[in-house]
Design a protein around this motif. Structure first.
Motif, PDB file in Angstrom:
ATOM      1  N   CYS A  75     -25.828  -9.880 -13.984  1.00 19.03           N
ATOM      2  CA  CYS A  75     -25.711 -10.746 -15.156  1.00 19.03           C
ATOM      3  C   CYS A  75     -25.424 -12.192 -14.725  1.00 19.03           C
ATOM      4  N   CYS A 134     -24.934  -6.216 -21.602  1.00 20.79           N
ATOM      5  CA  CYS A 134     -24.105  -6.205 -20.394  1.00 20.79           C
ATOM      6  C   CYS A 134     -22.794  -5.470 -20.670  1.00 20.79           C
ATOM      7  N   HIS A 142     -23.808 -14.352 -16.252  1.00 15.93           N
ATOM      8  CA  HIS A 142     -22.483 -14.804 -16.719  1.00 15.93           C
ATOM      9  C   HIS A 142     -21.467 -14.641 -15.596  1.00 15.93           C
ATOM     10  N   LEU A 143     -20.920 -13.468 -15.410  1.00 16.53           N
ATOM     11  CA  LEU A 143     -19.928 -13.295 -14.343  1.00 16.53           C
ATOM     12  C   LEU A 143     -20.340 -12.195 -13.379  1.00 16.53           C
ATOM     13  N   GLY A 144     -21.639 -11.870 -13.405  1.00 12.01           N
ATOM     14  CA  GLY A 144     -22.182 -11.073 -12.309  1.00 12.01           C
ATOM     15  C   GLY A 144     -22.079  -9.563 -12.440  1.00 12.01           C
ATOM     16  N   ALA A 145     -21.786  -9.044 -13.618  1.00 11.55           N
ATOM     17  CA  ALA A 145     -21.741  -7.579 -13.746  1.00 11.55           C
ATOM     18  C   ALA A 145     -23.128  -6.985 -13.467  1.00 11.55           C
ATOM     19  N   PHE A 197     -19.951  -5.994 -19.426  1.00 13.34           N
ATOM     20  CA  PHE A 197     -18.728  -6.760 -19.174  1.00 13.34           C
ATOM     21  C   PHE A 197     -18.290  -7.558 -20.411  1.00 13.34           C
ATOM     22  N   HIS A 198     -19.201  -8.395 -20.983  1.00 14.34           N
ATOM     23  CA  HIS A 198     -18.817  -9.213 -22.142  1.00 14.34           C
ATOM     24  C   HIS A 198     -19.879  -9.147 -23.236  1.00 14.34           C
ATOM     25  N   ALA A 199     -20.766  -8.139 -23.132  1.00 14.48           N
ATOM     26  CA  ALA A 199     -21.705  -7.797 -24.213  1.00 14.48           C
ATOM     27  C   ALA A 199     -22.793  -8.834 -24.490  1.00 14.48           C
ATOM     28  N   TRP A 200     -23.096  -9.684 -23.516  1.00 10.37           N
ATOM     29  CA  TRP A 200     -24.272 -10.524 -23.692  1.00 10.37           C
ATOM     30  C   TRP A 200     -25.500  -9.611 -23.723  1.00 10.37           C
TER      31      TRP A 200
HETATM   32  S1  FES Z   1     -20.877 -10.556 -16.845  1.00  8.97           S
HETATM   33 FE1  FES Z   1     -22.396 -10.000 -18.229  1.00  8.97          FE
HETATM   34  S2  FES Z   1     -21.678 -10.658 -20.114  1.00  8.97           S
HETATM   35 FE2  FES Z   1     -20.167 -11.285 -18.721  1.00  8.97          FE
END
Ligand code: FES
Ligand SMILES: [Fe+2]
Length: 323
Positions: A62, A82, A64-67, A84-87
């Motif tokens: 991802c 995702c 965002h923060l790499g999940a 992690f934070h549902a993007w």
């Molecule tokens: S790491 Fe994917 S939404 Fe935050």
């Protein structure tokens, strides 16, 4: 005594990843709404099927923060969410929803051209990011009700796709590795990204000698069909997918022509598949231990090894450009 150091080890595998179509899953392993993480082509991918049945492949991490989207990610309609934070990302890799903030410009992950054909989900790889220059062929028997459900086998092998593909051009090894009575008399045609070979075989059966034929077609270095004709009509769909530059996954799936609607059950049908599998298992230790000779010392009875290598160069655009 000489020991193989890391530097000489690296020379066993001199080629970069080749361009072409490579299998990342069997189609029936990917139900609607399901997500798989796949390591292939020196990357982490996430492969998923949307609710309406379309398979997609994206880079896994991802922005965002790499999940890893394949580890806990969920399909929501035609998107993947995702963990992690549902993007949410669509099948083209574009972030289309950030549930608690604005969507940053350029929020996307790389998407991979995907084709679902012949029971396989395949992705297009090109080292310079060029779009597909040829298509995955339709293999009619692979999805025909007149052919048996596939029997599948899979191996992870330390080698490169080109070494496996070279096997067909290496006529002499059939006798000395696989114990065939003769060096096969193979007729090979190279045609763009395709390679076609025919090989007449004479088979001993309880009813006497039967003239048969093995017809093999390669579509780049990642997909091959082998048709065994004459005694028990069999189709092999073989795929080779690099995990990284030193390791591949080989998948083989066999279907046989149904007789009066029933799967062939006779000993000959099973023996044919066993024979192909045992040939592969004879090749594997040689592939894993050998080096690649750029300038091999060839003799008159060798098969079309150098024409094969000239054909294979097209899959390494950087080497082609060097001339
Ligand atoms: S790491 Fe994917 S939404 Fe935050
Ligand atoms: Fe072989």
């Amino acid at each position: 005594m000489l020991h193989k150091g890391i530097a000489s080890m690296a020379k066993n595998f001199p080629h970069p990843l080749p361009s072409g179509w490579f299998a990342v899953a069997y189609a029936d392993e990917l139900e609607a709404g399901s997500v798989r993480s796949v390591t292939a082509l020196d990357r982490e991918l996430v492969v998923f099927r949307t609710g309406d049945g379309v398979a997609h492949a994206l880079d896994a991490y991802c922005p965002h923060l790499g999940a890893h989207l394949g580890v806990g990610g969920e399909v929501v309609g035609d998107r993947i969410r995702c963990p992690f934070h549902a993007w949410e990302f669509d099948g083209c890799g574009t972030c289309v929803e950030v549930p608690y903030g604005h969507t940053p410009p350029n929020a996307r992950v790389e998407s991979w051209e995907t084709r679902e054909r012949n029971g396989l989900v395949m992705v297009w790889y090109h080292p310079e990011g060029e779009p597909p220059s040829w298509e995955v062929p339709e293999i009619p028997e692979a999805t025909s009700p007149d052919w048996s459900d596939p029997q599948r086998f899979e191996w992870t092998v330390r080698t490169q796709p080109q070494e496996i593909a070279e096997n067909v051009a290496d006529s002499a090894h059939f006798r000395y590795v696989h114990g065939t009575l003769n060096v096969p008399d193979t007729e090979t045609v190279f045609d763009g990204p395709l390679r076609h070979s025919r090989n007449p075989v004479s088979l001993d059966t309880p009813k006497g000698k039967v003239d048969g034929e093995v017809v093999s077609s390669a579509f780049g270095l990642g997909l091959v069909t082998v048709r065994y004709k004459g005694i028990c009509e069999t189709l092999q769909v073989g795929s080779v997918t690099p995990i990284d530059e030193n390791t591949v996954i080989i998948r083989k799936s066999f279907s046989q022509q149904r007789v009066d609607g029933a799967n062939p059950t006779g000993g000959v049908a099973a023996a044919l598949i066993r024979n192909v599998l045992s040939q592969l298992e004879q090749d594997i230790p040689i592939w894993e231990a050998k080096i690649y000779r750029e300038r091999p010392l060839l003799t008159s009875g060798d098969g079309p090894i150098m024409p094969f290598r000239r054909w294979a160069r097209q899959f390494y655009p950087a080497a082609e450009a060097d001339g």
